[in-house]
Enzyme design. Structure first.
Site, PDB file in Angstrom:
ATOM      1  N   SER A  21       1.032  -1.276  -0.048  1.00 19.61           N
ATOM      2  CA  SER A  21       0.007  -0.177  -0.125  1.00 19.61           C
ATOM      3  C   SER A  21       0.885   1.299   0.010  1.00 19.61           C
ATOM      4  O   SER A  21       1.569   1.531   0.844  1.00 19.61           O
ATOM      5  CB  SER A  21      -0.892  -0.013   1.169  1.00 19.61           C
ATOM      6  OG  SER A  21      -1.532   1.226   1.409  1.00 19.61           O
TER       7      SER A  21
ATOM      8  N   HIS B  11      -0.946  -0.923  -4.365  1.00 18.88           N
ATOM      9  CA  HIS B  11      -2.483  -0.635  -3.849  1.00 18.88           C
ATOM     10  C   HIS B  11      -2.367   1.120  -3.626  1.00 18.88           C
ATOM     11  O   HIS B  11      -1.412   1.166  -2.777  1.00 18.88           O
ATOM     12  CB  HIS B  11      -2.562  -1.390  -2.719  1.00 18.88           C
ATOM     13  CG  HIS B  11      -4.018  -1.117  -1.952  1.00 18.88           C
ATOM     14  ND1 HIS B  11      -5.193  -1.886  -2.493  1.00 18.88           N
ATOM     15  CD2 HIS B  11      -4.673  -0.498  -0.984  1.00 18.88           C
ATOM     16  CE1 HIS B  11      -6.204  -1.360  -1.887  1.00 18.88           C
ATOM     17  NE2 HIS B  11      -5.778  -0.469  -0.828  1.00 18.88           N
TER      18      HIS B  11
ATOM     19  N   ASP C 234      -4.544   4.164  -1.949  1.00 18.01           N
ATOM     20  CA  ASP C 234      -5.709   4.354  -0.950  1.00 18.01           C
ATOM     21  C   ASP C 234      -5.981   5.894  -1.119  1.00 18.01           C
ATOM     22  O   ASP C 234      -5.307   6.695  -0.844  1.00 18.01           O
ATOM     23  CB  ASP C 234      -5.243   4.281   0.577  1.00 18.01           C
ATOM     24  CG  ASP C 234      -5.139   2.724   0.789  1.00 18.01           C
ATOM     25  OD1 ASP C 234      -6.188   2.179   0.492  1.00 18.01           O
ATOM     26  OD2 ASP C 234      -4.085   2.222   1.268  1.00 18.01           O
TER      27      ASP C 234
ATOM     28  N   MET D  95      -8.316   8.967  -0.616  1.00 17.65           N
ATOM     29  CA  MET D  95      -9.199   9.382   0.741  1.00 17.65           C
ATOM     30  C   MET D  95      -9.584  10.831   0.210  1.00 17.65           C
ATOM     31  O   MET D  95      -8.545  11.663   0.286  1.00 17.65           O
ATOM     32  CB  MET D  95      -8.536   9.475   1.784  1.00 17.65           C
ATOM     33  CG  MET D  95      -7.978   7.677   2.091  1.00 17.65           C
ATOM     34  SD  MET D  95      -7.158   7.706   3.539  1.00 17.65           S
ATOM     35  CE  MET D  95      -6.547   6.197   3.750  1.00 17.65           C
TER      36      MET D  95
ATOM     37  N   HIS E 239      -8.125   1.889  -4.662  1.00 13.87           N
ATOM     38  CA  HIS E 239      -9.148   1.844  -3.468  1.00 13.87           C
ATOM     39  C   HIS E 239      -9.726   3.087  -3.278  1.00 13.87           C
ATOM     40  O   HIS E 239      -8.966   3.969  -2.538  1.00 13.87           O
ATOM     41  CB  HIS E 239      -8.520   1.212  -2.415  1.00 13.87           C
ATOM     42  CG  HIS E 239      -9.345   1.048  -1.240  1.00 13.87           C
ATOM     43  ND1 HIS E 239      -8.859   0.621  -0.006  1.00 13.87           N
ATOM     44  CD2 HIS E 239     -10.740   1.302  -1.126  1.00 13.87           C
ATOM     45  CE1 HIS E 239     -10.013   0.524   0.883  1.00 13.87           C
ATOM     46  NE2 HIS E 239     -11.163   0.705   0.361  1.00 13.87           N
TER      47      HIS E 239
ATOM     48  N   MET F  79     -11.956   5.616  -1.292  1.00 16.74           N
ATOM     49  CA  MET F  79     -12.602   5.866   0.196  1.00 16.74           C
ATOM     50  C   MET F  79     -13.140   7.331  -0.176  1.00 16.74           C
ATOM     51  O   MET F  79     -12.718   8.260   0.388  1.00 16.74           O
ATOM     52  CB  MET F  79     -11.592   5.606   0.987  1.00 16.74           C
ATOM     53  CG  MET F  79     -11.311   4.206   1.539  1.00 16.74           C
ATOM     54  SD  MET F  79      -9.778   3.926   2.397  1.00 16.74           S
ATOM     55  CE  MET F  79      -8.768   3.842   1.399  1.00 16.74           C
TER      56      MET F  79
ATOM     57  N   MET G 206     -12.126  -5.108   4.152  1.00 14.78           N
ATOM     58  CA  MET G 206     -11.516  -4.316   5.052  1.00 14.78           C
ATOM     59  C   MET G 206     -11.417  -4.803   6.478  1.00 14.78           C
ATOM     60  O   MET G 206     -12.049  -5.361   7.071  1.00 14.78           O
ATOM     61  CB  MET G 206     -12.206  -2.806   5.052  1.00 14.78           C
ATOM     62  CG  MET G 206     -12.012  -1.902   4.045  1.00 14.78           C
ATOM     63  SD  MET G 206     -10.479  -1.626   3.426  1.00 14.78           S
ATOM     64  CE  MET G 206      -9.637  -0.946   4.933  1.00 14.78           C
TER      65      MET G 206
ATOM     66  N   ASP H  45      -7.138  -5.855   3.360  1.00 10.40           N
ATOM     67  CA  ASP H  45      -6.745  -4.781   3.458  1.00 10.40           C
ATOM     68  C   ASP H  45      -6.743  -4.202   4.946  1.00 10.40           C
ATOM     69  O   ASP H  45      -7.828  -3.938   5.347  1.00 10.40           O
ATOM     70  CB  ASP H  45      -7.494  -3.748   2.434  1.00 10.40           C
ATOM     71  CG  ASP H  45      -6.579  -2.414   2.197  1.00 10.40           C
ATOM     72  OD1 ASP H  45      -5.516  -2.079   3.140  1.00 10.40           O
ATOM     73  OD2 ASP H  45      -7.343  -1.310   1.738  1.00 10.40           O
TER      74      ASP H  45
HETATM   75  C1  DX5 Z   1      -6.720   1.867   5.231  1.00 12.40           C
HETATM   76  C2  DX5 Z   1      -6.134   1.386   3.858  1.00 12.40           C
HETATM   77  C3  DX5 Z   1      -4.944   0.552   3.922  1.00 12.40           C
HETATM   78  C4  DX5 Z   1      -3.782   0.750   4.547  1.00 12.40           C
HETATM   79  C5  DX5 Z   1      -3.276  -0.600   5.157  1.00 12.40           C
HETATM   80  O1  DX5 Z   1      -7.709   2.708   5.117  1.00 12.40           O
HETATM   81  O2  DX5 Z   1      -7.243   0.993   3.074  1.00 12.40           O
HETATM   82  O3  DX5 Z   1      -4.637   0.070   2.484  1.00 12.40           O
HETATM   83  O4  DX5 Z   1      -2.769   1.426   3.812  1.00 12.40           O
HETATM   84  O5  DX5 Z   1      -2.004  -0.054   5.973  1.00 12.40           O
HETATM   85  P1  DX5 Z   1      -1.642  -1.000   6.950  1.00 12.40           P
HETATM   86  O6  DX5 Z   1      -0.893  -2.505   6.387  1.00 12.40           O
HETATM   87  O7  DX5 Z   1      -0.521  -0.356   7.759  1.00 12.40           O
HETATM   88  O8  DX5 Z   1      -2.733  -1.491   7.869  1.00 12.40           O
HETATM   89 ZN    ZN Z   2      -6.701   0.261   0.950  1.00 12.57          ZN
END
Ligand code: DX5
Ligand code: ZN
Length: 216
Positions: free
Chosen positions: A6, A30, A32, A34, A63, A65, A137, A175
């Site tokens: 990630s 990956h 994220d 947000m 991904h 969010m 998740m 994830d």
């Molecule tokens: C959380 C993200 C994850 C995050 C995971 O909202 O969707 O992808 O980066 O991080 P770790 O592996 O540190 O839990």
């Molecule tokens: Zn993610």
């Protein structure tokens, strides 16, 4: 087992060095995305994806969010996303999710649906024939470095069972809170793609990815 580091935990001051290692060892990357509304954190926009796309041929797994995936997804598709995963909770409605999946299909991209820890897998079952990826998740979305929520294991098992029973082919991606120990449990439960942020980037990146690949 596919390993998807990630990028949330990536060190941008060491872009070239870390990129080279990821190119050699990772399967997917990956991202994220947000928006500060759907989750209380803000990450990055499509320009970041452009920079990665110019430096890798790895599968870029996005991904979302965000509250408005219809507006945001095309921005990341233009800059090289290979998959777009959105949250069921944005719509909380099967027909609206189905409609958005149809729109994404017109971009010839892989499509994923994600559920937060408190959302039952039951609510997305009707959508499962239409997606390529189901992202479970295993922490509350928003931040890296949280502890794995063990209830996720039942969801993974349920998704695997449902896939076998209905002869479907989606990948089960997990994830949040993945490390050597939790990786064993999720792989046992039936996960196909492991997302890991802090565990990979806080340790030796190459060795950690290789050790996760060996988890069975
Ligand atoms: C959380 C993200 C994850 C995050 C995971 O909202 O969707 O992808 O980066 O991080 P770790 O592996 O540190 O839990
Ligand atoms: Zn993610």
């Amino acid at each position: 087992m596919l390993i998807a580091p990630s990028v949330l935990s990536f060190d941008y001051t060491r872009f070239e060095e870390q990129m080279e290692i990821l190119n050699e060892h990772a399967d997917w990357l990956h991202f994220d995305v947000m928006d500060g509304h759907f989750v209380p954190n803000l990450s990055f926009g499509p320009a970041i994806l452009t920079a990665f796309r110019q430096n890798t041929s790895l599968f870029l797994d996005v991904h979302l969010m965000v509250d408005d995936p219809e507006k945001i997804a095309p921005l990341f598709l233009k800059t090289g996303a290979d998959s777009i995963t959105f949250h069921y909770e944005v719509y909380n409605d099967t027909e609206a999710c189905r409609e958005f999946i149809r729109k994404l299909r017109s971009y010839f991209v892989r499509v994923g649906i994600s559920v937060k820890p408190k959302t039952d897998v039951e609510v997305i079952k009707e959508l499962l024939p239409y997606v390529d990826i189901v992202l479970v998740m295993s922490v509350e979305p928003g931040f890296g470095g949280q502890a794995f929520l063990p209830d996720s294991l039942d969801k993974i098992r349920e998704l695997k069972e449902y896939r076998d029973e209905h002869d479907l082919s989606y990948l089960i991606e997990v994830d949040g809170g993945i490390n050597e120990e939790t990786a064993h449990s999720v792989v046992d439960a039936g996960c196909d793609v492991l997302v890991a942020g802090s565990y990979i980037f806080k340790n030796d990146i190459a060795d950690t990815i290789e050790s996760l690949k060996k988890v069975r």
